[in-house]
Write a protein that holds these residues in place. Structure first.
Motif, PDB file in Angstrom:
ATOM      1  N   GLU A 168      -3.454  -3.992 -16.451  1.00 48.91           N
ATOM      2  CA  GLU A 168      -2.820  -3.961 -15.134  1.00 48.91           C
ATOM      3  C   GLU A 168      -3.755  -4.705 -14.174  1.00 48.91           C
ATOM      4  O   GLU A 168      -4.897  -4.298 -13.969  1.00 48.91           O
ATOM      5  CB  GLU A 168      -2.617  -2.522 -14.673  1.00 48.91           C
ATOM      6  CG  GLU A 168      -1.625  -1.737 -15.516  1.00 48.91           C
ATOM      7  CD  GLU A 168      -0.196  -2.227 -15.341  1.00 48.91           C
ATOM      8  OE1 GLU A 168       0.190  -2.513 -14.184  1.00 48.91           O
ATOM      9  OE2 GLU A 168       0.526  -2.336 -16.350  1.00 48.91           O
ATOM     10  N   ASP A 169      -3.273  -5.790 -13.625  1.00 51.70           N
ATOM     11  CA  ASP A 169      -4.077  -6.667 -12.768  1.00 51.70           C
ATOM     12  C   ASP A 169      -3.784  -6.355 -11.303  1.00 51.70           C
ATOM     13  O   ASP A 169      -2.673  -6.597 -10.819  1.00 51.70           O
ATOM     14  CB  ASP A 169      -3.728  -8.120 -13.096  1.00 51.70           C
ATOM     15  CG  ASP A 169      -4.620  -9.122 -12.397  1.00 51.70           C
ATOM     16  OD1 ASP A 169      -5.691  -8.730 -11.914  1.00 51.70           O
ATOM     17  OD2 ASP A 169      -4.232 -10.309 -12.341  1.00 51.70           O
ATOM     18  N   GLN A 170      -4.755  -5.797 -10.596  1.00 46.76           N
ATOM     19  CA  GLN A 170      -4.548  -5.410  -9.197  1.00 46.76           C
ATOM     20  C   GLN A 170      -4.529  -6.629  -8.305  1.00 46.76           C
ATOM     21  O   GLN A 170      -5.414  -7.481  -8.363  1.00 46.76           O
ATOM     22  CB  GLN A 170      -5.641  -4.450  -8.744  1.00 46.76           C
ATOM     23  CG  GLN A 170      -5.444  -3.933  -7.330  1.00 46.76           C
ATOM     24  CD  GLN A 170      -6.359  -2.772  -7.013  1.00 46.76           C
ATOM     25  OE1 GLN A 170      -6.598  -1.914  -7.843  1.00 46.76           O
ATOM     26  NE2 GLN A 170      -6.888  -2.747  -5.803  1.00 46.76           N
ATOM     27  N   LEU A 171      -3.526  -6.705  -7.451  1.00 46.06           N
ATOM     28  CA  LEU A 171      -3.408  -7.839  -6.540  1.00 46.06           C
ATOM     29  C   LEU A 171      -4.412  -7.708  -5.399  1.00 46.06           C
ATOM     30  O   LEU A 171      -4.817  -6.607  -5.017  1.00 46.06           O
ATOM     31  CB  LEU A 171      -1.990  -7.933  -5.986  1.00 46.06           C
ATOM     32  CG  LEU A 171      -0.883  -8.128  -7.030  1.00 46.06           C
ATOM     33  CD1 LEU A 171       0.461  -8.277  -6.341  1.00 46.06           C
ATOM     34  CD2 LEU A 171      -1.159  -9.340  -7.908  1.00 46.06           C
ATOM     35  N   THR A 172      -4.793  -8.836  -4.871  1.00 45.68           N
ATOM     36  CA  THR A 172      -5.799  -8.880  -3.808  1.00 45.68           C
ATOM     37  C   THR A 172      -5.377  -9.879  -2.744  1.00 45.68           C
ATOM     38  O   THR A 172      -4.511 -10.727  -2.988  1.00 45.68           O
ATOM     39  CB  THR A 172      -7.165  -9.284  -4.407  1.00 45.68           C
ATOM     40  OG1 THR A 172      -8.164  -9.207  -3.407  1.00 45.68           O
ATOM     41  CG2 THR A 172      -7.129 -10.692  -4.955  1.00 45.68           C
ATOM     42  N   LEU A 262      -5.306  -4.593  -1.804  1.00 48.29           N
ATOM     43  CA  LEU A 262      -4.195  -4.184  -0.962  1.00 48.29           C
ATOM     44  C   LEU A 262      -4.138  -2.661  -0.886  1.00 48.29           C
ATOM     45  O   LEU A 262      -4.478  -1.955  -1.842  1.00 48.29           O
ATOM     46  CB  LEU A 262      -2.883  -4.717  -1.532  1.00 48.29           C
ATOM     47  CG  LEU A 262      -2.610  -6.207  -1.329  1.00 48.29           C
ATOM     48  CD1 LEU A 262      -1.403  -6.622  -2.142  1.00 48.29           C
ATOM     49  CD2 LEU A 262      -2.398  -6.517   0.146  1.00 48.29           C
ATOM     50  N   ASP A 263      -3.687  -2.164   0.246  1.00 48.15           N
ATOM     51  CA  ASP A 263      -3.506  -0.732   0.459  1.00 48.15           C
ATOM     52  C   ASP A 263      -2.082  -0.509   0.991  1.00 48.15           C
ATOM     53  O   ASP A 263      -1.771  -0.938   2.105  1.00 48.15           O
ATOM     54  CB  ASP A 263      -4.543  -0.215   1.465  1.00 48.15           C
ATOM     55  CG  ASP A 263      -4.373   1.268   1.764  1.00 48.15           C
ATOM     56  OD1 ASP A 263      -3.764   1.961   0.921  1.00 48.15           O
ATOM     57  OD2 ASP A 263      -4.838   1.699   2.838  1.00 48.15           O
ATOM     58  N   PRO A 264      -1.201   0.123   0.202  1.00 49.26           N
ATOM     59  CA  PRO A 264      -1.453   0.715  -1.116  1.00 49.26           C
ATOM     60  C   PRO A 264      -1.610  -0.359  -2.194  1.00 49.26           C
ATOM     61  O   PRO A 264      -1.193  -1.496  -2.003  1.00 49.26           O
ATOM     62  CB  PRO A 264      -0.199   1.560  -1.353  1.00 49.26           C
ATOM     63  CG  PRO A 264       0.870   0.847  -0.572  1.00 49.26           C
ATOM     64  CD  PRO A 264       0.189   0.326   0.657  1.00 49.26           C
ATOM     65  N   ALA A 265      -2.198   0.048  -3.302  1.00 50.79           N
ATOM     66  CA  ALA A 265      -2.473  -0.896  -4.382  1.00 50.79           C
ATOM     67  C   ALA A 265      -1.181  -1.477  -4.942  1.00 50.79           C
ATOM     68  O   ALA A 265      -0.159  -0.798  -5.028  1.00 50.79           O
ATOM     69  CB  ALA A 265      -3.259  -0.196  -5.493  1.00 50.79           C
ATOM     70  N   SER A 266      -1.260  -2.736  -5.301  1.00 50.94           N
ATOM     71  CA  SER A 266      -0.131  -3.424  -5.921  1.00 50.94           C
ATOM     72  C   SER A 266      -0.651  -4.125  -7.165  1.00 50.94           C
ATOM     73  O   SER A 266      -1.736  -4.705  -7.144  1.00 50.94           O
ATOM     74  CB  SER A 266       0.471  -4.442  -4.950  1.00 50.94           C
ATOM     75  OG  SER A 266       1.569  -5.108  -5.541  1.00 50.94           O
ATOM     76  N   ARG A 267       0.108  -4.047  -8.243  1.00 49.95           N
ATOM     77  CA  ARG A 267      -0.376  -4.583  -9.521  1.00 49.95           C
ATOM     78  C   ARG A 267       0.705  -5.388 -10.235  1.00 49.95           C
ATOM     79  O   ARG A 267       1.890  -5.218  -9.976  1.00 49.95           O
ATOM     80  CB  ARG A 267      -0.840  -3.447 -10.442  1.00 49.95           C
ATOM     81  CG  ARG A 267      -2.051  -2.681  -9.928  1.00 49.95           C
ATOM     82  CD  ARG A 267      -2.411  -1.543 -10.878  1.00 49.95           C
ATOM     83  NE  ARG A 267      -3.650  -0.884 -10.480  1.00 49.95           N
ATOM     84  CZ  ARG A 267      -3.719   0.092  -9.587  1.00 49.95           C
ATOM     85  NH1 ARG A 267      -2.599   0.532  -9.002  1.00 49.95           N
ATOM     86  NH2 ARG A 267      -4.878   0.644  -9.277  1.00 49.95           N
TER      87      ARG A 267
END
Length: 301
Positions: A168-172, A262-267
């Motif tokens: 799972e790759d967390q977006l930034t 990102l808050d909330p996290a997005s993946r």
């Protein structure tokens, strides 16, 4: 269709000059040699030997087959050796297609592990974004494709393909280092609603627009490019901000660029895709194992 065992026996009969000599050399009984030669003659459609006194002589068909027997047996032996090398991972070729950020992160580590353990296996590396890269596997243009999917988008995967989830790759968000929000550990997407944006590939852009819509705004997309390094350069030059995959942080090149979660996290989900029948090919299976190992060892994705 000739039986290779019969060709081997025929070759020994010709070499030794008799059925009994071939039987001794091969460890068979003489009746077994006779039966094999009769079966070979049926396959050829012609006698191979004629009796001359106590000896035997090749017929015209037998002489023709004798001229080719060495070549046939050598080819079979060579094929067996090459197949053994492939199944024992001493050789083999695997064509891998991956999207740019995977090619810059997962692929080098996985290929280094593969080269250390099985130096005879060769990997051909291609580059492509989904969904086109998925089609390349179906069309036989590559053996494995690395692709990504977003949870908020409905995306169809060809039914012929097997998915092997990797990470799972967390977006930034990439910001110029002097940006006021760069001091935060995480940034809300809505806080950047007035910024100019640099967007990526079609699938990433579709997800970006979807997430912005969820936050109640339509982004001002000033530039679009599939090149991660170009995106970084544009952000560093103050031309805009960008939502990028977390894998990009592994090769963030500009000191003037800061990546924030990102808050909330997005993946997004990164997976390998392969035709089901290719899972049994040793070299392909080994490449998949190395990719899974490297993906499992990545922290923060």
């Amino acid at each position: 269709m000739f039986d290779s065992r019969h060709i081997k026996t025929f070759h020994e009969v010709v070499r030794s000059g008799s059925y009994s000599g071939a039987a001794r050399a091969l460890g068979y009984t003489q009746p077994a040699i006779t039966q094999q030669m009769k079966a070979l003659e049926r396959a050829v459609g012609s006698p191979l030997f004629i009796r001359v006194g106590r000896g035997m002589r090749l017929t015209e068909a037998g002489e023709t087959l004798a001229r080719h027997a060495d070549t046939i047996l050598t080819s079979i032996s060579t094929a067996q050796q090459q197949m053994n090398a492939i199944t024992r991972l001493r050789s083999g070729r695997v064509r891998v297609c991956a999207f740019p950020s995977a090619n810059a992160t997962l692929i080098p580590e996985a290929m280094a592990r593969l080269a250390a353990a099985h130096p005879g296996v060769r990997v051909e590396l291609l580059e492509g974004e989904p969904p086109e890269s998925l089609g390349r596997v179906v069309r036989g243009e590559c053996d494995i494709t690395l692709a990504f999917t977003y949870p908020g988008l409905r995306e169809e995967t060809p039914a012929e393909l097997v998915e092997i989830p990797l990470l799972e790759d967390q977006l930034t968000v990439l910001l110029p280092t002097g940006h006021p929000l760069a001091r935060r550990r995480a940034v809300k997407l809505a806080e950047l609603s007035e910024e100019r944006w640099i967007a990526g590939c079609l699938r990433c852009r579709a997800n970006f627009l979807h997430e912005c819509a969820e936050q109640g705004f339509a982004p001002d997309i000033a530039f679009t490019t599939d090149d991660n390094l170009v995106v970084q350069s544009m952000v560093a030059a103050g031309l805009g901000v960008a939502m990028m995959p977390g894998l990009v942080l592994s090769f963030l090149c500009h000191q003037k660029v800061t990546g924030r979660a990102l808050d909330p996290a997005s993946r997004r989900r990164v997976s390998a895709y392969v035709l089901r029948e290719h899972l049994g090919i040793p070299a392909t299976a080994r490449v998949l194992e190395e990719l899974k190992t490297v993906a499992a060892n990545r922290v923060g994705c």
